[in-house]
Structure formats: C-alpha cells, structure tokens
Write a protein that holds these residues in place. Structure first.
Motif, PDB file in Angstrom:
ATOM      1  N   LYS A 263       0.824  -1.215   0.000  1.00 56.53           N
ATOM      2  CA  LYS A 263       0.000   0.000   0.000  1.00 56.53           C
ATOM      3  C   LYS A 263       0.860   1.268   0.000  1.00 56.53           C
ATOM      4  O   LYS A 263       0.369   2.348  -0.324  1.00 56.53           O
ATOM      5  N   LEU A 264       2.146   1.141   0.369  1.00 57.18           N
ATOM      6  CA  LEU A 264       3.022   2.317   0.388  1.00 57.18           C
ATOM      7  C   LEU A 264       3.736   2.560  -0.941  1.00 57.18           C
ATOM      8  O   LEU A 264       4.520   3.505  -1.069  1.00 57.18           O
ATOM      9  N   LYS A 265       3.474   1.690  -1.935  1.00 53.03           N
ATOM     10  CA  LYS A 265       4.209   1.837  -3.207  1.00 53.03           C
ATOM     11  C   LYS A 265       4.062   3.211  -3.863  1.00 53.03           C
ATOM     12  O   LYS A 265       5.026   3.725  -4.425  1.00 53.03           O
ATOM     13  N   PRO A 266       2.883   3.852  -3.795  1.00 53.50           N
ATOM     14  CA  PRO A 266       2.794   5.186  -4.404  1.00 53.50           C
ATOM     15  C   PRO A 266       3.814   6.157  -3.824  1.00 53.50           C
ATOM     16  O   PRO A 266       4.317   7.038  -4.520  1.00 53.50           O
ATOM     17  N   LEU A 267       4.133   5.989  -2.542  1.00 51.21           N
ATOM     18  CA  LEU A 267       5.104   6.880  -1.909  1.00 51.21           C
ATOM     19  C   LEU A 267       6.520   6.562  -2.367  1.00 51.21           C
ATOM     20  O   LEU A 267       7.365   7.443  -2.489  1.00 51.21           O
ATOM     21  N   ALA A 268       6.804   5.272  -2.579  1.00 50.66           N
ATOM     22  CA  ALA A 268       8.140   4.878  -3.017  1.00 50.66           C
ATOM     23  C   ALA A 268       8.363   5.313  -4.459  1.00 50.66           C
ATOM     24  O   ALA A 268       9.476   5.639  -4.857  1.00 50.66           O
ATOM     25  N   ASN A 269       7.283   5.312  -5.248  1.00 49.00           N
ATOM     26  CA  ASN A 269       7.428   5.591  -6.678  1.00 49.00           C
ATOM     27  C   ASN A 269       6.968   6.989  -7.042  1.00 49.00           C
ATOM     28  O   ASN A 269       5.899   7.189  -7.591  1.00 49.00           O
ATOM     29  N   GLY A 270       7.765   7.962  -6.677  1.00 49.01           N
ATOM     30  CA  GLY A 270       7.513   9.301  -7.196  1.00 49.01           C
ATOM     31  C   GLY A 270       6.934  10.291  -6.209  1.00 49.01           C
ATOM     32  O   GLY A 270       7.215  11.468  -6.298  1.00 49.01           O
ATOM     33  N   ARG A 271       6.169   9.849  -5.235  1.00 47.02           N
ATOM     34  CA  ARG A 271       5.565  10.834  -4.332  1.00 47.02           C
ATOM     35  C   ARG A 271       6.449  11.168  -3.140  1.00 47.02           C
ATOM     36  O   ARG A 271       6.120  12.022  -2.338  1.00 47.02           O
ATOM     37  N   GLY A 272       7.562  10.445  -3.004  1.00 45.28           N
ATOM     38  CA  GLY A 272       8.481  10.724  -1.892  1.00 45.28           C
ATOM     39  C   GLY A 272       9.050  12.129  -2.030  1.00 45.28           C
ATOM     40  O   GLY A 272       9.232  12.625  -3.133  1.00 45.28           O
ATOM     41  N   LEU A 273       9.319  12.783  -0.909  1.00 46.63           N
ATOM     42  CA  LEU A 273       9.829  14.151  -0.937  1.00 46.63           C
ATOM     43  C   LEU A 273      11.348  14.153  -0.938  1.00 46.63           C
ATOM     44  O   LEU A 273      11.985  13.387  -0.215  1.00 46.63           O
ATOM     45  N   CYS A 274      11.919  15.021  -1.770  1.00 47.97           N
ATOM     46  CA  CYS A 274      13.367  15.200  -1.745  1.00 47.97           C
ATOM     47  C   CYS A 274      13.670  16.602  -2.241  1.00 47.97           C
ATOM     48  O   CYS A 274      12.805  17.288  -2.788  1.00 47.97           O
ATOM     49  N   GLU A 275      14.904  17.041  -1.999  1.00 48.91           N
ATOM     50  CA  GLU A 275      15.343  18.340  -2.503  1.00 48.91           C
ATOM     51  C   GLU A 275      16.609  18.105  -3.315  1.00 48.91           C
ATOM     52  O   GLU A 275      17.556  17.488  -2.809  1.00 48.91           O
ATOM     53  N   THR A 276      16.606  18.530  -4.558  1.00 45.89           N
ATOM     54  CA  THR A 276      17.769  18.281  -5.403  1.00 45.89           C
ATOM     55  C   THR A 276      18.321  19.590  -5.950  1.00 45.89           C
ATOM     56  O   THR A 276      17.609  20.591  -6.031  1.00 45.89           O
ATOM     57  N   GLU A 277      19.598  19.546  -6.316  1.00 47.78           N
ATOM     58  CA  GLU A 277      20.277  20.729  -6.833  1.00 47.78           C
ATOM     59  C   GLU A 277      21.400  20.272  -7.741  1.00 47.78           C
ATOM     60  O   GLU A 277      22.145  19.334  -7.393  1.00 47.78           O
ATOM     61  N   ASN A 278      21.531  20.885  -8.885  1.00 49.00           N
ATOM     62  CA  ASN A 278      22.641  20.624  -9.808  1.00 49.00           C
ATOM     63  C   ASN A 278      22.771  19.158 -10.214  1.00 49.00           C
ATOM     64  O   ASN A 278      23.877  18.651 -10.393  1.00 49.00           O
ATOM     65  N   LEU A 279      21.668  18.462 -10.335  1.00 48.63           N
ATOM     66  CA  LEU A 279      21.760  17.051 -10.742  1.00 48.63           C
ATOM     67  C   LEU A 279      21.970  16.907 -12.249  1.00 48.63           C
ATOM     68  O   LEU A 279      22.490  15.893 -12.710  1.00 48.63           O
ATOM     69  N   GLU A 280      21.609  17.954 -13.014  1.00 51.41           N
ATOM     70  CA  GLU A 280      21.641  17.850 -14.482  1.00 51.41           C
ATOM     71  C   GLU A 280      23.027  17.482 -14.984  1.00 51.41           C
ATOM     72  O   GLU A 280      23.176  16.596 -15.814  1.00 51.41           O
ATOM     73  N   ASP A 281      24.045  18.171 -14.446  1.00 57.98           N
ATOM     74  CA  ASP A 281      25.398  17.940 -14.968  1.00 57.98           C
ATOM     75  C   ASP A 281      26.272  17.180 -13.964  1.00 57.98           C
ATOM     76  O   ASP A 281      27.477  17.083 -14.112  1.00 57.98           O
ATOM     77  N   ALA A 282      25.671  16.641 -12.902  1.00 61.50           N
ATOM     78  CA  ALA A 282      26.475  16.104 -11.793  1.00 61.50           C
ATOM     79  C   ALA A 282      27.256  14.853 -12.191  1.00 61.50           C
ATOM     80  O   ALA A 282      26.747  13.975 -12.872  1.00 61.50           O
ATOM     81  N   GLU A 283      28.523  14.808 -11.746  1.00 63.39           N
ATOM     82  CA  GLU A 283      29.298  13.567 -11.848  1.00 63.39           C
ATOM     83  C   GLU A 283      29.357  12.880 -10.474  1.00 63.39           C
ATOM     84  O   GLU A 283      29.549  11.684 -10.379  1.00 63.39           O
ATOM     85  N   VAL A 284      29.206  13.694  -9.425  1.00 56.19           N
ATOM     86  CA  VAL A 284      29.158  13.154  -8.062  1.00 56.19           C
ATOM     87  C   VAL A 284      27.882  13.687  -7.399  1.00 56.19           C
ATOM     88  O   VAL A 284      27.580  14.872  -7.515  1.00 56.19           O
ATOM     89  N   VAL A 285      27.146  12.819  -6.728  1.00 53.44           N
ATOM     90  CA  VAL A 285      25.932  13.257  -6.042  1.00 53.44           C
ATOM     91  C   VAL A 285      26.052  12.953  -4.547  1.00 53.44           C
ATOM     92  O   VAL A 285      26.377  11.831  -4.158  1.00 53.44           O
ATOM     93  N   VAL A 286      25.833  13.985  -3.732  1.00 49.93           N
ATOM     94  CA  VAL A 286      25.857  13.794  -2.280  1.00 49.93           C
ATOM     95  C   VAL A 286      24.430  13.500  -1.818  1.00 49.93           C
ATOM     96  O   VAL A 286      23.525  14.310  -2.030  1.00 49.93           O
TER      97      VAL A 286
END
Lengths: 386, 201
Positions: A263-286
């Motif tokens: 029943k939690l799959k909707p949260l695992a697939n896309g609805r989970g919250l995150c904050e991202t920055e500079n992922l477009e060109d990233a070679e390393v992701v923290v």
C-alpha cells in the motif's frame, strides 16, 4: 479539509525544532499525546502539555514508553489524532507497539529526536543512527514512512505531512529529527489555518451491517470507524482476515502482510519528498538528510568552486526509500557520497539502488557532533577522481 | 552577496546565556527581517555547568548552521573566556563580563570591551537580568543590529511581568556601551576600554 484554527499559532516565530514540531502536531489536528519525556525530545511534549489545555485535548505522562506508544493507539481508535515523542532508548522500547500500529493499520505519528547511541549513549548530543531501526525495528514484515526535517520550519511543515500521510496510508509515520535540528532555533512561519491542508481520517460510509474493518478499499487501504459510533469491529495484532478476526491461514498471512508493504508503493514511486540541486550535470551526487544535509551543503559549495560537478540529493522522505530515482541517477553519475551521523545506514540503500552502476562512498561519523565539511569535501574530491 | 556575522555567547548555566542568544537571533530574524540561526550546547546540569550558544546573522538563508570563527565573542565566565577566545576571528570583537573574567593574553587585532553586567543588574535589583544588560552592551558596541529590533526582541522574549525590568536592563547595558564607545573614540584597544579591577569604583 483545512486545519482547525484553534490549534494553529499563525504568525512569524523564532522557534527551535522541537517546539516547531509541537506546533505542527497541533496544526495537524493532534489532540492527544502520551509520552515519557526524554532528552533531547522533551521540549516537544513539554510545549504540548502547556498548550493543549487551551486548545482542548489531553496529554498524559505515562509510566514508560511502552505505555505511551500504545495509549496513543487507543486514542486513535477512539477518534483522536495522536502521537508520541521520544529518543533512542525510548524508541527501542516502542518497537513492539510500532509493529502493532503497522499490523492494525492505526494512523499515528512517532517523533524521534535522535541522540547518540547505542543504549543511553549521548543524551544531549546528535546522531542519525536510528534510521534502520525506524524501518526494521519491530519484528516481521511491514511498511512505515519516515521523514527527515533539516530545519525548524521543516519540523513544523513535515509534522503536518506526517499526520496526513499516516491518515492516507494508515501507517505509523516516523518524524526523524536529530538533536541538532531539534535544538536549533530559526524563524518559523506558521500560516493561517485555511492555508493548511489536513487529510481527514478515512471513515467508512458503509452501513454497520456491510462494514468489514480490514476490507481493502481505495489504494488497498481499509476504512476506519470510531469506537462508539455503532459499528461492531475487532482489531488484533494477530494475523487477521477482512473482518478483523484472527486467521492463522497461510493465505491470510500472505494477503495481509504483502498489502501492509504494497500500500506504500505510491510513496516509493515518485511521491516521496526530496530536494535536489545541480543534478543535471552532476558527476558526483551527495545523498544526505537532516542536519547532515546542511553540513554537506558547505562541502558542495566548496567542491563546485573547485570545478567539481557535484549535485545534491537531500532525502526528506527517507522511508520508503526513493530506490528508482537513485537507480536512475546511478546510470549517469560516477559516484554517490553519503555522509550521515552513523557508521553507515542509509548508504546501504544507496548501494542497493546503485547496484554497481556507480561507486558509493560512505562518510561516517559516530555521533556527538556534526561532520567537518572538509571530510565530506575530501570524499567528493576522491569520488570525482574515480 | 551574503553578509554573515557569527556570534558566540558563553558562560555558566543559569546566567541566561541561551536567552541572550535567543534575543539576538530573534532581533535579526523577526524584527529586522533577516535570517538567524541559533544553536546551543549545554551539559546535563540545569545550573552551574558550562553553557554556550551560537548565533549566525545573515541577509540570506543560512545553510551551514554552526559558528566556525566568531566575529563576536561574548563571555560571562573565565572558563568560557579561556575556551573560546582562541577561535575568535582576527579583527573580531571580544565582550567580557569584566568582574567575572580576568583578561589574559588577547589575540592581536581583537577589540575588547568590558562591562560589569552583574553589578549593573544588581543596581536594578535583580542579578538575573545580567544577560539582558550584556545584550544591550553588545548592541551598543557592535552595532550589528538595529537597537529598536533588539529592544523589541527583549520585550517579547520575557514574561509580561518582567518586561519593564528587562527593558531597563537592556537600556542600562546599551547606555554603558555607548559611553564606552565614545570614550574609546571607537579605537577599541584593550587598555583604554577595560578598566583594571583596581580602578573599578
């Protein structure tokens, strides 16, 4: 549905994370808490105990954490929104009843302001070492949600989100603060009640003779009733059928336990919250969360100044883990760097998601303080050289 | 461009170190409309242990929430002075409770200001407001924050019944600081600003 204005302290405040979390519970509509106060989480219930008489509700200081963690579930079945608050040693004691909440699909919130462990550990100092316990601490297979705020403002906002998710999916939701965020004071803006969205309880519209307490409804989540509303129902921690009665049959077990996770799959697939920055060109992701995400931010700035294409992935919903998003990133970056205030916990999930497509570097810390940003920077530099 | 000031306030538990930091942070974040992050560290004791709080003031959101090299250090105990003075930024400001801290070697380039905050508080009848005297003094000598913003932050950080007393304490500290600044011609070198213990009336 909007928040009840009685519980909403609209305005601009200078609050620490613990107090902001308490205001979040009140805005979310919680009118019952039972607790066994423990450093560094005490301020949450201390404030709740002083605020609740004017809002209208109940706080009970219980004899221990086992009692606190089950009293809130009684309150929920009585119709209230309820939560408890603790830190490491108390969280360990609550594990039995977190399993009970998962099995009986009781919507409730557990706030854990993490301190150094194991055992009594470092009462006044930070750690993030209960992350795996939050997911797997009780026995058996089940699913939970865990949210990690990085600021007092998020302690407020995400506490409301925690209550909303618990009602939507009918799971216990873990608010995973750390001592730093809990005791850090910043500006917290509390909006007007009509600007706060509240997820109402999934009360059934079925008549009593047609109602089955664990019949899966929309999105595999059953509907609830309130004790005393004229419905006969039975809830138990034993494996049960749709009517709530114990059923020791292999099929009943399979159906129930798979549903508790699925029943939690909707949260695992896309609805989970995150904050991202500079992922477009990233070679390393923290990949980081809580206070460590803010410490890592300084390392990220230094790395980019050195010309390293470093990106940020801040986990806000830690559980369910955003497996697919990390896996997608793993296909196009060199490496992940995972700093956390433990000897390596969420890094295992990153490794599992990366599945060998990208390197994963763990930056550990035993707790009691935060990372030196240099340590995270060094790992980013090392990762970029791979 | 981010303009950032790091402040550390330290002393004994029970001196009101955390409340002093709270007032400074609130003035910056709420009454002046900027950003402030306050963090604290204390031992398990309620009183008598060491207590220290850190405030970062900024015109932009603050990411890294900890003080690494304070621009301003306010100390109210000898232990805090000994422990934290070495980390003070070159060209930074050191503010001491001059009856509780005996100056040792002060790092070069540091401006030092002393205030008998405990005695000034006692003159108002309540020693407990020494922290607010310190805040007033801090406001006058650093000018990091608008005095009105600080005053408002004092007013809404204390119980209504104690508002008048705390505002008097703030004003007393502020006036003392203004006087010190005018005497020193804002040159701020230790010898001219800190009266020796013997010369204190």
């Amino acid at each position: 549905m909007h928040a009840d204005p009685k519980g909403v302290l609209t305005g601009v405040h200078f609050l620490d994370g613990d107090h902001a979390c308490c205001e979040g519970t009140l805005a979310a509509g919680a009118r019952f808490s039972a607790g066994y106060p423990i450093t560094p989480s005490t301020e949450v219930v201390e404030r709740f105990a002083s605020r609740i008489p004017t809002v209208g509700g109940i706080f009970i200081q219980m004899e221990d954490e086992l009692a606190a963690s089950i009293a809130i579930q009684g309150a929920v079945w009585g119709g209230a929104k309820a939560f408890t608050v603790t830190s490491g040693p108390g969280y360990s004691l609550m594990m039995e009843h977190i399993g009970y909440a998962a099995m009986t699909e009781t919507p409730c919130v557990f706030v854990n302001v993490q301190r150094g462990g194991p055992s009594t550990g470092l009462p006044t100092l930070p750690a993030q070492a209960d992350m795996m316990q939050a997911r797997w601490g009780s026995h058996g297979d089940y699913g939970i949600v865990a949210l990690c705020p990085s600021s007092p403002q998020e302690c407020f906002d995400l506490t409301i989100e925690a209550f909303n998710l618990s009602e939507e999916f009918r799971v216990p939701v873990m608010m995973m603060l750390d001592e730093c965020v809990g005791h850090m004071t910043e500006k917290v803006v509390i909006p007007k009640a009509e600007e706060i969205e509240i997820t109402p309880r999934r009360f059934t519209k079925e008549p009593p003779e047609k109602f089955h307490v664990y019949e899966p409804k929309e999105n595999q989540v059953p509907e609830m009733v309130q004790a005393g509303a004229g419905y006969r129902f039975h809830i138990t921690g034993l494996t049960h059928d749709e009517r709530g009665y114990p059923n020791m049959n292999i099929d009943a077990q399979d159906r129930l336990v798979r549903r508790l996770q699925d029943k939690l799959k909707p949260l695992a697939n896309g609805r989970g919250l995150c904050e991202t920055e500079n992922l477009e060109d990233a070679e390393v992701v923290v990949v980081s969360y809580g206070i460590t995400a803010r410490v890592a931010q300084r390392a990220l700035q230094l790395a980019r100044r050195r010309g390293i294409r470093a990106g940020k992935f801040r986990l806000i919903t830690a559980w369910p883990f955003p497996l697919e998003r990390i896996r997608e990133l793993a296909g196009r970056v060199k490496a992940f760097v995972v700093p956390e205030l433990n000897l390596g916990q969420m890094v295992y999930e990153v490794e599992r998601a990366a599945a060998g497509q990208a390197a994963v570097l763990s930056v550990t810390h035993a707790g009691g303080g935060v990372h030196d940003p240099e340590a995270i920077l060094n790992a980013i530099v090392e990762a970029a050289r791979l | 461009m981010q303009s950032l000031s790091e402040i550390r306030i330290a002393g004994f538990g029970g001196q009101g170190v955390i409340l002093a930091a709270m007032v400074v942070g609130k003035a910056g974040a709420i009454h002046q409309g900027g950003y402030a992050t306050m963090t604290q560290s204390f031992g398990p004791e309620a009183r008598g242990g060491s207590s220290s709080a850190q405030v970062i003031l900024s015109n932009e959101p603050i990411l890294y929430p900890y003080v690494t090299q304070p621009d301003v250090l306010v100390v109210m105990s000898q232990e805090a002075y000994t422990r934290f003075t070495p980390e003070l930024k070159h060209g930074g400001t050191l503010i001491i409770e001059q009856d509780l801290v005996r100056l040792g070697q002060v790092p070069a380039g540091v401006r030092v200001f002393g205030v008998p905050a405990t005695r000034l508080a006692e003159e108002l009848g309540r020693k407990v407001v020494l922290n607010i005297v310190m805040v007033g003094f801090f406001g006058a000598v650093t000018r990091l924050l608008d005095p009105d913003a600080l005053r408002k932050a004092v007013a809404d950080s204390v119980p209504p019944a104690l508002q008048k007393l705390n505002l008097q304490a703030f004003d007393k500290g502020f006036e003392y600081g203004t006087l010190r600044i005018s005497q020193s011609g804002e040159s701020g070198d230790a010898e001219s600003i800190i009266p020796t213990l013997e010369s204190v009336p």
